[in-house]
Design a protein around this motif. Sequence first.
Motif, PDB file in Angstrom:
ATOM      1  N   PRO A 122       0.801  -1.233   0.000  1.00  0.00           N
ATOM      2  CA  PRO A 122       0.000   0.000   0.000  1.00  0.00           C
ATOM      3  C   PRO A 122       0.831   1.280   0.000  1.00  0.00           C
ATOM      4  CG  PRO A 122      -0.096  -1.070   2.153  1.00  0.00           C
ATOM      5  CD  PRO A 122       0.647  -2.000   1.237  1.00  0.00           C
ATOM      6  N   ALA A 123       2.119   1.192   0.337  1.00  0.00           N
ATOM      7  CA  ALA A 123       2.973   2.382   0.355  1.00  0.00           C
ATOM      8  C   ALA A 123       3.647   2.621  -0.995  1.00  0.00           C
ATOM      9  CB  ALA A 123       4.041   2.245   1.441  1.00  0.00           C
ATOM     10  N   ARG A 124       3.503   1.694  -1.929  1.00  0.00           N
ATOM     11  CA  ARG A 124       4.124   1.831  -3.254  1.00  0.00           C
ATOM     12  C   ARG A 124       3.082   2.272  -4.256  1.00  0.00           C
ATOM     13  NH1 ARG A 124       8.700  -2.787  -3.826  1.00  0.00           N
ATOM     14  NH2 ARG A 124       9.730  -1.671  -5.497  1.00  0.00           N
ATOM     15  N   VAL A 125       3.460   3.281  -5.037  1.00  0.00           N
ATOM     16  CA  VAL A 125       2.549   3.771  -6.067  1.00  0.00           C
ATOM     17  C   VAL A 125       3.262   3.845  -7.407  1.00  0.00           C
ATOM     18  CG1 VAL A 125       1.136   5.114  -4.435  1.00  0.00           C
ATOM     19  CG2 VAL A 125       3.051   6.218  -5.612  1.00  0.00           C
ATOM     20  N   ALA A 126       2.468   3.757  -8.444  1.00  0.00           N
ATOM     21  CA  ALA A 126       2.940   4.012  -9.803  1.00  0.00           C
ATOM     22  C   ALA A 126       2.434   5.402 -10.158  1.00  0.00           C
ATOM     23  CB  ALA A 126       2.386   2.967 -10.769  1.00  0.00           C
ATOM     24  N   ALA A 127       3.332   6.268 -10.616  1.00  0.00           N
ATOM     25  CA  ALA A 127       2.940   7.639 -10.954  1.00  0.00           C
ATOM     26  C   ALA A 127       3.367   7.945 -12.385  1.00  0.00           C
ATOM     27  CB  ALA A 127       3.580   8.630  -9.989  1.00  0.00           C
ATOM     28  N   ARG A 128       2.421   8.425 -13.168  1.00  0.00           N
ATOM     29  CA  ARG A 128       2.724   8.936 -14.506  1.00  0.00           C
ATOM     30  C   ARG A 128       2.593  10.442 -14.422  1.00  0.00           C
ATOM     31  NH1 ARG A 128      -0.576   5.665 -19.112  1.00  0.00           N
ATOM     32  NH2 ARG A 128       0.671   7.023 -20.446  1.00  0.00           N
ATOM     33  N   SER A 129       3.540  11.151 -15.032  1.00  0.00           N
ATOM     34  CA  SER A 129       3.458  12.615 -15.017  1.00  0.00           C
ATOM     35  C   SER A 129       4.034  13.152 -16.310  1.00  0.00           C
ATOM     36  CB  SER A 129       4.213  13.194 -13.815  1.00  0.00           C
ATOM     37  OG  SER A 129       5.583  12.882 -13.874  1.00  0.00           O
ATOM     38  N   ASN A 130       3.667  14.358 -16.619  1.00  0.00           N
ATOM     39  CA  ASN A 130       4.230  15.063 -17.761  1.00  0.00           C
ATOM     40  C   ASN A 130       5.250  16.060 -17.227  1.00  0.00           C
ATOM     41  OD1 ASN A 130       2.436  13.625 -19.305  1.00  0.00           O
ATOM     42  ND2 ASN A 130       1.010  15.307 -19.570  1.00  0.00           N
ATOM     43  N   GLU A 149       7.180  12.329 -20.857  1.00  0.00           N
ATOM     44  CA  GLU A 149       6.258  11.671 -19.944  1.00  0.00           C
ATOM     45  C   GLU A 149       7.107  10.770 -19.069  1.00  0.00           C
ATOM     46  OE1 GLU A 149       2.004   9.388 -19.719  1.00  0.00           O
ATOM     47  OE2 GLU A 149       3.182   9.092 -21.538  1.00  0.00           O
ATOM     48  N   ARG A 150       6.864  10.847 -17.760  1.00  0.00           N
ATOM     49  CA  ARG A 150       7.645  10.048 -16.822  1.00  0.00           C
ATOM     50  C   ARG A 150       6.770   8.958 -16.226  1.00  0.00           C
ATOM     51  NH1 ARG A 150      10.641  14.394 -13.026  1.00  0.00           N
ATOM     52  NH2 ARG A 150       8.529  14.417 -12.231  1.00  0.00           N
ATOM     53  N   ARG A 166      12.436   5.242 -12.402  1.00  0.00           N
ATOM     54  CA  ARG A 166      11.938   6.295 -13.299  1.00  0.00           C
ATOM     55  C   ARG A 166      12.331   5.935 -14.724  1.00  0.00           C
ATOM     56  NH1 ARG A 166      12.668  12.071 -11.647  1.00  0.00           N
ATOM     57  NH2 ARG A 166      10.587  11.628 -10.839  1.00  0.00           N
ATOM     58  N   THR A 167      11.340   6.009 -15.602  1.00  0.00           N
ATOM     59  CA  THR A 167      11.579   5.944 -17.039  1.00  0.00           C
ATOM     60  C   THR A 167      11.007   7.226 -17.611  1.00  0.00           C
ATOM     61  OG1 THR A 167      11.392   3.534 -17.041  1.00  0.00           O
ATOM     62  CG2 THR A 167      11.187   4.649 -19.173  1.00  0.00           C
ATOM     63  N   ALA A 168      11.853   8.041 -18.205  1.00  0.00           N
ATOM     64  CA  ALA A 168      11.428   9.307 -18.810  1.00  0.00           C
ATOM     65  C   ALA A 168      11.450   9.133 -20.331  1.00  0.00           C
ATOM     66  CB  ALA A 168      12.346  10.446 -18.394  1.00  0.00           C
ATOM     67  N   ILE A 169      10.297   9.271 -20.948  1.00  0.00           N
ATOM     68  CA  ILE A 169      10.175   9.136 -22.399  1.00  0.00           C
ATOM     69  C   ILE A 169      10.131  10.544 -22.988  1.00  0.00           C
ATOM     70  CG2 ILE A 169       8.850   8.186 -24.307  1.00  0.00           C
ATOM     71  CD1 ILE A 169       9.816   6.020 -22.418  1.00  0.00           C
ATOM     72  N   LEU A 170      11.265  10.974 -23.546  1.00  0.00           N
ATOM     73  CA  LEU A 170      11.337  12.305 -24.146  1.00  0.00           C
ATOM     74  C   LEU A 170      10.522  12.332 -25.436  1.00  0.00           C
ATOM     75  CD1 LEU A 170      15.062  12.657 -23.367  1.00  0.00           C
ATOM     76  CD2 LEU A 170      13.359  14.318 -22.637  1.00  0.00           C
ATOM     77  N   ASP A 171       9.908  13.476 -25.727  1.00  0.00           N
ATOM     78  CA  ASP A 171       9.073  13.594 -26.917  1.00  0.00           C
ATOM     79  C   ASP A 171       9.883  13.822 -28.183  1.00  0.00           C
ATOM     80  OD1 ASP A 171       6.555  13.265 -25.609  1.00  0.00           O
ATOM     81  OD2 ASP A 171       6.778  15.283 -24.805  1.00  0.00           O
ATOM     82  N   ALA A 172      11.039  14.445 -28.073  1.00  0.00           N
ATOM     83  CA  ALA A 172      11.845  14.796 -29.243  1.00  0.00           C
ATOM     84  C   ALA A 172      12.763  13.646 -29.640  1.00  0.00           C
ATOM     85  CB  ALA A 172      12.677  16.037 -28.953  1.00  0.00           C
ATOM     86  N   THR A 173      13.013  13.535 -30.949  1.00  0.00           N
ATOM     87  CA  THR A 173      14.025  12.587 -31.417  1.00  0.00           C
ATOM     88  C   THR A 173      15.396  13.241 -31.444  1.00  0.00           C
ATOM     89  OG1 THR A 173      13.553  13.158 -33.704  1.00  0.00           O
ATOM     90  CG2 THR A 173      12.413  11.232 -32.807  1.00  0.00           C
ATOM     91  N   VAL A 174      15.438  14.551 -31.598  1.00  0.00           N
ATOM     92  CA  VAL A 174      16.676  15.330 -31.542  1.00  0.00           C
ATOM     93  C   VAL A 174      16.501  16.331 -30.402  1.00  0.00           C
ATOM     94  CG1 VAL A 174      18.203  16.918 -32.764  1.00  0.00           C
ATOM     95  CG2 VAL A 174      17.055  15.067 -34.021  1.00  0.00           C
ATOM     96  N   LEU A 175      17.367  16.258 -29.384  1.00  0.00           N
ATOM     97  CA  LEU A 175      17.149  17.040 -28.171  1.00  0.00           C
ATOM     98  C   LEU A 175      17.499  18.513 -28.305  1.00  0.00           C
ATOM     99  CD1 LEU A 175      18.264  14.527 -25.419  1.00  0.00           C
ATOM    100  CD2 LEU A 175      16.029  14.843 -26.498  1.00  0.00           C
ATOM    101  N   GLY A 176      18.455  18.863 -29.134  1.00  0.00           N
ATOM    102  CA  GLY A 176      18.811  20.269 -29.287  1.00  0.00           C
ATOM    103  C   GLY A 176      19.748  20.790 -28.210  1.00  0.00           C
ATOM    104  N   LEU A 177      20.217  19.917 -27.329  1.00  0.00           N
ATOM    105  CA  LEU A 177      21.169  20.294 -26.290  1.00  0.00           C
ATOM    106  C   LEU A 177      22.544  19.768 -26.671  1.00  0.00           C
ATOM    107  CD1 LEU A 177      19.116  19.229 -23.143  1.00  0.00           C
ATOM    108  CD2 LEU A 177      19.447  21.549 -23.965  1.00  0.00           C
TER     109      LEU A 177
END
Length: 184
Positions: A122-130, A149-150, A166-177
Amino acid sequence: MTEAATAHIAAGSAGQRVDFALQQACEEFLNREAEYLDDRRFAEWFELLDPAIDYSAPVRTGRENWDGTGISDTAFYLKEDHASIEMRVKRLRSRYAWSESPATRTRRMVSNIRVTPHGSDPARVAARSNLVVFCHRGDAAHPQILTAERFDEIRICGNATRLIRRTAILDATVLGLESLSIFL
């Protein structure tokens, strides 16, 4: 979608919501984490990580719709564990963080936080966020903007709340950084 993100969604009970207090604790945790990172309080942020942390950002590819999800299962912008993050945090606090000199100034916006139970604990949660991160480097007139989206797994235990995965799915294919030297 990567196997990790798919497993994350499957582990969270689809359609089930957590109680309001757990939802609020998760949102407060994610907001505090963003504050620590934006304020470059990396040592405090590191304390929010579980020793078994799995922290990744897979590469997005430009594939045709019929050729998979467009998210690599084998190539990553970031693929970190507790020891590698600890080394990065120590380097960021030293004179040897060349990719962060001058430091990237960031402003994170975390939104659309969706929290579901994760398994039987009960103390573990799955969280999706932008996530939107505005990255300002040097004296550039305009920021580089990253969106993602994380998919997080968080253990919420009063003052000992920890980020487990954490798995962060970036929206861009080219980051620009020039380099992805920030945490997502």
